[in-house]
Design an enzyme around this catalytic site. Sequence first.
Site, PDB file in Angstrom:
ATOM      1  N   ASP A  68       0.821  -1.207   0.000  1.00 32.51           N
ATOM      2  CA  ASP A  68       0.000   0.000   0.000  1.00 32.51           C
ATOM      3  C   ASP A  68       0.855   1.257   0.000  1.00 32.51           C
ATOM      4  OD1 ASP A  68       0.792  -0.626   2.692  1.00 32.51           O
ATOM      5  OD2 ASP A  68      -0.677   0.835   3.425  1.00 32.51           O
TER       6      ASP A  68
ATOM      7  N   GLU B 268       0.096  -1.370   5.568  1.00 33.45           N
ATOM      8  CA  GLU B 268       1.152  -0.966   6.504  1.00 33.45           C
ATOM      9  C   GLU B 268       1.030   0.499   6.865  1.00 33.45           C
ATOM     10  OE1 GLU B 268       5.249   0.606   7.573  1.00 33.45           O
ATOM     11  OE2 GLU B 268       3.843   1.200   5.988  1.00 33.45           O
ATOM     12  N   GLU B 269       0.634   1.328   5.913  1.00 31.99           N
ATOM     13  CA  GLU B 269       0.594   2.765   6.141  1.00 31.99           C
ATOM     14  C   GLU B 269      -0.488   3.180   7.138  1.00 31.99           C
ATOM     15  OE1 GLU B 269       2.819   4.635   5.338  1.00 31.99           O
ATOM     16  OE2 GLU B 269       3.760   4.007   3.459  1.00 31.99           O
TER      17      GLU B 269
ATOM     18  N   HIS C  78       5.615   9.928   1.313  1.00 30.18           N
ATOM     19  CA  HIS C  78       4.273  10.464   1.578  1.00 30.18           C
ATOM     20  C   HIS C  78       4.066  11.859   0.975  1.00 30.18           C
ATOM     21  CE1 HIS C  78       3.570   7.725   5.368  1.00 30.18           C
ATOM     22  NE2 HIS C  78       4.243   7.113   4.402  1.00 30.18           N
TER      23      HIS C  78
END
EC number: 3.4.11.4
Length: 411
Positions: free
Chosen positions: A82, A177-178, A382
């Site tokens: 992800d 995971e994020e 990000h």
Amino acid sequence: MTDSVTDRFLRYVVIDTQSDARSPTQPSTAKQLTLGRLLVEELLAIGITDAHLDEHGYVYATIPANSGKNNVPVICLCAHMDTAPDFSGTNVKPQVIRNYQGGDIALPGNPQRIIRTSEHPELKNQIGNDIITSDGTTLLGADDKAGLAEIVTAAEILMNNPDIKHGAIRILFTPDEEIARGVEKVDLKKLGADFGYTLDGETAGTVEDETFSADSVEISITGVAIHPGFAFGRMENAIRIAGAIVDRLPKHMAPETTQGKQGFIHPTEISGAMEKASISLIIRDFTEAGLVSKEETLEAILRDVLQSYPGSRYKFTVSQQYRNMKLVLDKHPQVVENALEAVRRAGMAPVRGSIRGGTDGSRLSFMGLPCPNIFAGGHAFHSPLEWVSSQDMEKAVDTVIELAKLWEEQA
């Protein structure tokens, strides 16, 4: 190799795999399964016969041992599929700047977004390398599709070169995971590994054995709603209460004012109406005591603000996300030492670091699989300024190969 690590990376980043913390499903978004299915196809194509995608969105696979030794520890290589919800991952358009010769990098999709050398000092070490960025309208997805590409590429090398001796190596690709749910449904018995390594770090040569400890906090505020024409002395607007709480958060405990081993209190979402409002926050610190102290500070602010609103009430909910993996890894020093030695053998000076964040390795370590983090080569995660170099991804592949050899030699 039939595909370079860059070929794979460019193939993966154009698939939108953003996770969604508001979704109750596992994985949180169905689009992550698209990449999972592609990864399974590629693993099968290089000769890994047991590669599969399970019902929870995990990819499991095994590189079979080819060593004559029967006591080689089984290691796991892990990366996540992800990308972060912080910035758009839809319609990613990667660009490759070949033979980078220095200077700022303007992103063609948004001329106001520039990767500046003054803000990205690692660029000075990339002269002559090939730099990959997005077009500036989306994030790139090097976090962590660089790790995925590196593991699959290393797997292909190991499968095609039986002269490289190694034990069994388990591959684990995770969703979500994020949003700190990456390993919630991992079957460690099925995985069958003794130790693990995530490839989810930044600068080439770095091995990280320490992360933040992390909690999330949900604040729910119930105010007093009434027609604004008759509100004098009676209305207690939940939106105003929420705004007052956020305004009172300590400025010296924000992500933008902290560094190194300093933790923070970070509001991530605020919503509401006159009667009800909510604030979502994340709390980060390298120690358990630091987390507790910040949560106490936050609730004290909340109680103090509510003193001016006697008819209102609140709910304060703390949820554990992950803990500092150093507490586990210090009990297994060889796991980290082998990673540092693998970096040396791959031609770099290793750097032992701490992550101002977390990885799947944080959770896996406390679940019983000691799991430090190895660099994947990406930077500015990000954000639309995210970038990675092909050569640093190749160094990560080399490190994985050396790591596999090292465990076999020591057995």
